[in-house]
Design a protein around this motif. Sequence first.
Motif, PDB file in Angstrom:
ATOM      1  N   MET A 168       0.830  -1.200   0.000  1.00  0.00           N
ATOM      2  CA  MET A 168       0.000   0.000   0.000  1.00  0.00           C
ATOM      3  C   MET A 168       0.873   1.262   0.000  1.00  0.00           C
ATOM      4  N   PHE A 169       1.844   1.312   0.911  1.00  0.00           N
ATOM      5  CA  PHE A 169       2.708   2.489   0.960  1.00  0.00           C
ATOM      6  C   PHE A 169       3.693   2.518  -0.200  1.00  0.00           C
ATOM      7  N   ASP A 170       4.070   1.351  -0.687  1.00  0.00           N
ATOM      8  CA  ASP A 170       4.936   1.289  -1.852  1.00  0.00           C
ATOM      9  C   ASP A 170       4.212   1.861  -3.076  1.00  0.00           C
ATOM     10  N   GLN A 171       2.957   1.459  -3.247  1.00  0.00           N
ATOM     11  CA  GLN A 171       2.176   1.975  -4.379  1.00  0.00           C
ATOM     12  C   GLN A 171       1.861   3.456  -4.206  1.00  0.00           C
ATOM     13  N   PHE A 172       1.620   3.867  -2.987  1.00  0.00           N
ATOM     14  CA  PHE A 172       1.353   5.286  -2.747  1.00  0.00           C
ATOM     15  C   PHE A 172       2.558   6.131  -3.158  1.00  0.00           C
ATOM     16  N   LYS A 173       3.739   5.669  -2.776  1.00  0.00           N
ATOM     17  CA  LYS A 173       4.963   6.379  -3.147  1.00  0.00           C
ATOM     18  C   LYS A 173       5.167   6.360  -4.664  1.00  0.00           C
ATOM     19  N   GLY A 174       4.933   5.198  -5.274  1.00  0.00           N
ATOM     20  CA  GLY A 174       5.096   5.100  -6.719  1.00  0.00           C
ATOM     21  C   GLY A 174       4.095   5.932  -7.487  1.00  0.00           C
ATOM     22  N   ASN A 175       2.865   6.006  -6.974  1.00  0.00           N
ATOM     23  CA  ASN A 175       1.842   6.800  -7.659  1.00  0.00           C
ATOM     24  C   ASN A 175       2.128   8.292  -7.573  1.00  0.00           C
ATOM     25  N   ILE A 176       2.720   8.724  -6.468  1.00  0.00           N
ATOM     26  CA  ILE A 176       3.119  10.133  -6.372  1.00  0.00           C
ATOM     27  C   ILE A 176       4.176  10.442  -7.429  1.00  0.00           C
TER      28      ILE A 176
END
Length: 361
Positions: A51-59
């Motif tokens: 979840m946090f990995d994708q959040f960082k990648g989406n930013i």
Amino acid sequence: MIFGLRVIKTGMAIGLSMAIASALGNEAYIYAGLIAMFAVQPSIYRSYVIMFDQFKGNIVGALVATSIVLLVGNSFLMVSIAAMITISLCVRFHVMDKVPSLITVVAIMESNPGEYSTVEFALIRFAAVTIGFFTAFFINLFFFPPQHEKRLFAQIKEINETIHQQTEQYLHKLCTYLELQQAAHTLEKKLNGLYTLYNFYAEEKHYYSKVRNQARKRKIVFTKQLIQATTLNNKLMKKILHLENDYHNISGSLQENIKTYICTLQAYHKQLLQSCTLTGTHSPELSLSHLETLQTKLLNEYWQQTLNEQKQNPNVQSQIRLMSLVSLVTEYKEQLVHLEQVIHSYYIYHPDKKPVYIPEK
């Protein structure tokens, strides 16, 4: 067709994320479903990390896509360049899953309708993908969360019971070599799955009291030792298969000592497993002194026969090969003794809890 919990939760995450995005008036709800597809993981901890990995990648993807659209445009060539830049930045920031980031890039750089500005358009797409992975995480957390502990220990018990049954039957000549070989091949696949389950179980994080965390750490140590003993048990069965001819060529008394010692060790192993069930006790009936007596008897018989054979034939290869079996049996015994010590240590610090919860059949 197989409908497991992860399949069901993935389908629920896709549908629910799209419904939430649509209810909030987000026109890009389709991207919420696409992201939710990647966010359901086999463990809660991995879902949390993803979840946090994708959040960082989406930013990263949103900033790259928005910057290129504002500065250059959104042609096909620019989409390709934005994808390459996004992948490079994801590698730089240690983002493991890059696919959601690329979906964000494509979502933002598609044809921009006139009623929205570029920044508003990017925010709508970014909000949609954010809804997707947050929805998937909470479904994985609250809707039938993974029960790795129960599955892991139930499989450990099942594998050991199969090994004990097949080995005992073979040593007492109640099954054939081919039947034992087939059982060993099947168990090898199950053991590989056992290590996968253990990795899922060991990486789970608990956000409870310090006492609860200490109990879990000791339980993980116990579990690792239990798997090591199971692995040695399986190696012992395969070693018996490999040395079938050598085993049948030794004297009857040595065969009987080996058979008795192996069966006794497996009975000791079975009692240790029984001590971890919901109704078991943590006091094995077999004593260590009895095991030591059997081990000493086996080693004395083995070395006596080896010396006798060497006087007649100095190049007795079968005796040398049998040494690996005797060594493996001894190592198996040491692992079981250590396993009992770990169980005993757990009960000292947590007398009101079982170290594992293996369901009774």
